[in-house]
Design a protein around this motif. Structure first.
Motif, short mmCIF file in Angstrom:
data_model
loop_
_atom_site.label_atom_id
_atom_site.label_comp_id
_atom_site.label_asym_id
_atom_site.label_seq_id
_atom_site.Cartn_x
_atom_site.Cartn_y
_atom_site.Cartn_z
N ASN A 99 -1.40 -15.46 8.40
CA ASN A 99 -1.83 -14.85 7.15
C ASN A 99 -2.95 -15.72 6.60
N VAL A 100 -4.15 -15.14 6.52
CA VAL A 100 -5.33 -15.87 6.08
C VAL A 100 -5.69 -15.40 4.67
N LEU A 101 -5.77 -16.33 3.74
CA LEU A 101 -6.17 -16.01 2.37
C LEU A 101 -7.65 -15.63 2.37
N ILE A 102 -7.95 -14.43 1.85
CA ILE A 102 -9.35 -13.98 1.82
C ILE A 102 -9.87 -13.78 0.40
N GLY A 103 -9.03 -13.99 -0.60
CA GLY A 103 -9.48 -13.86 -1.99
C GLY A 103 -8.38 -13.37 -2.89
N VAL A 104 -8.79 -12.89 -4.05
CA VAL A 104 -7.86 -12.30 -5.01
C VAL A 104 -8.24 -10.83 -5.18
N GLU A 158 -15.45 -0.07 -3.11
CA GLU A 158 -16.47 -0.92 -2.50
C GLU A 158 -15.95 -1.62 -1.25
N ILE A 159 -16.90 -2.17 -0.47
CA ILE A 159 -16.61 -2.91 0.75
C ILE A 159 -17.07 -4.35 0.55
N ARG A 160 -16.27 -5.30 0.99
CA ARG A 160 -16.65 -6.71 0.92
C ARG A 160 -16.37 -7.37 2.27
N PRO A 161 -17.21 -8.29 2.71
CA PRO A 161 -16.92 -9.03 3.94
C PRO A 161 -15.90 -10.13 3.67
N ALA A 162 -15.15 -10.49 4.70
CA ALA A 162 -14.20 -11.60 4.61
C ALA A 162 -14.34 -12.44 5.88
N SER A 163 -14.57 -13.73 5.72
CA SER A 163 -14.75 -14.63 6.85
C SER A 163 -13.40 -15.15 7.33
N MET A 164 -13.21 -15.14 8.64
CA MET A 164 -11.99 -15.63 9.25
C MET A 164 -12.20 -17.04 9.80
N PRO A 165 -11.13 -17.80 9.99
CA PRO A 165 -11.25 -19.18 10.48
C PRO A 165 -11.92 -19.29 11.85
N ASP A 166 -11.83 -18.23 12.68
CA ASP A 166 -12.43 -18.30 14.02
C ASP A 166 -13.91 -17.92 14.01
N ALA A 192 -3.64 -5.82 9.09
CA ALA A 192 -2.72 -5.64 7.96
C ALA A 192 -3.11 -6.56 6.81
N ILE A 193 -2.94 -6.04 5.59
CA ILE A 193 -3.23 -6.80 4.37
C ILE A 193 -1.93 -6.99 3.60
N LYS A 194 -1.77 -8.16 3.01
CA LYS A 194 -0.65 -8.42 2.12
C LYS A 194 -1.22 -8.92 0.79
N VAL A 195 -0.69 -8.40 -0.31
CA VAL A 195 -1.07 -8.89 -1.63
C VAL A 195 0.17 -9.57 -2.21
N ILE A 196 0.03 -10.86 -2.50
CA ILE A 196 1.13 -11.64 -3.06
C ILE A 196 0.63 -12.30 -4.34
N GLU A 197 1.16 -11.82 -5.48
CA GLU A 197 0.77 -12.35 -6.78
C GLU A 197 -0.74 -12.43 -6.96
N GLU A 198 -1.43 -11.32 -6.70
CA GLU A 198 -2.88 -11.18 -6.84
C GLU A 198 -3.69 -11.85 -5.74
N SER A 199 -3.08 -12.65 -4.88
CA SER A 199 -3.79 -13.24 -3.74
C SER A 199 -3.75 -12.25 -2.58
N VAL A 200 -4.88 -12.14 -1.88
CA VAL A 200 -5.01 -11.18 -0.79
C VAL A 200 -5.05 -11.94 0.55
N TYR A 201 -4.14 -11.56 1.44
CA TYR A 201 -4.05 -12.17 2.77
C TYR A 201 -4.26 -11.10 3.82
N VAL A 202 -4.86 -11.49 4.93
CA VAL A 202 -4.98 -10.59 6.07
C VAL A 202 -4.24 -11.23 7.24
N GLU A 203 -3.51 -10.39 8.00
CA GLU A 203 -2.84 -10.87 9.21
C GLU A 203 -3.86 -10.86 10.32
N PHE A 204 -4.17 -12.03 10.82
CA PHE A 204 -5.24 -12.14 11.80
C PHE A 204 -4.80 -12.99 12.96
#
Length: 108
Positions: free
Chosen positions: A8-13, A21-29, A96-108
């Motif tokens: 689960n990678v944190l990508i923002g709030v 709208e569309i926004r880019p999200a950078s992954m660790p790789d 997959a996206i998870k929202v936990i207490e306003e934080s947005v995570y992507v399963e990557f």
């Protein structure tokens, strides 16, 4: 052998991804994903069009749940990655996206 573990990678709030709208999200790789807000629900796909490899967030062409490639105007359904308009015929990878207490995570 394929590694099936996901992180689960944190990508923002939530506020980082405005409705419609569309926004880019950078992954660790080093890869970039596209994050879409469709009526308050977040979806994530690969950043690049499967037809011409154009960045989908670059022009921000999202109508409802349909994203349009800025190069050749093919379209995809961002909720499942399915191509919906020519010349696109190969589906986008989705994540997959998870929202936990306003934080947005992507399963990557």
């Amino acid at each position: 052998m394929t590694d099936t573990m996901t992180d689960n990678v944190l990508i923002g709030v939530v506020a980082d991804f405005p409705d419609g709208e569309i926004r880019p999200a950078s992954m660790p790789d080093g890869n970039t994903l596209a994050v879409y807000n469709v009526d308050g629900t977040l979806y994530t796909t690969a950043d690049l069009c499967t037809h011409g490899e154009a960045s989908l967030p670059e022009e921000d062409i999202l109508t409802g749940k349909i994203v349009e490639c800025p190069w050749h105007f093919g379209t995809f359904d961002v909720t499942c990655g399915k191509p919906t308009g020519m010349p696109c015929t190969v589906a986008l990878n989705t994540y997959a996206i998870k929202v936990i207490e306003e934080s947005v995570y992507v399963e990557f």
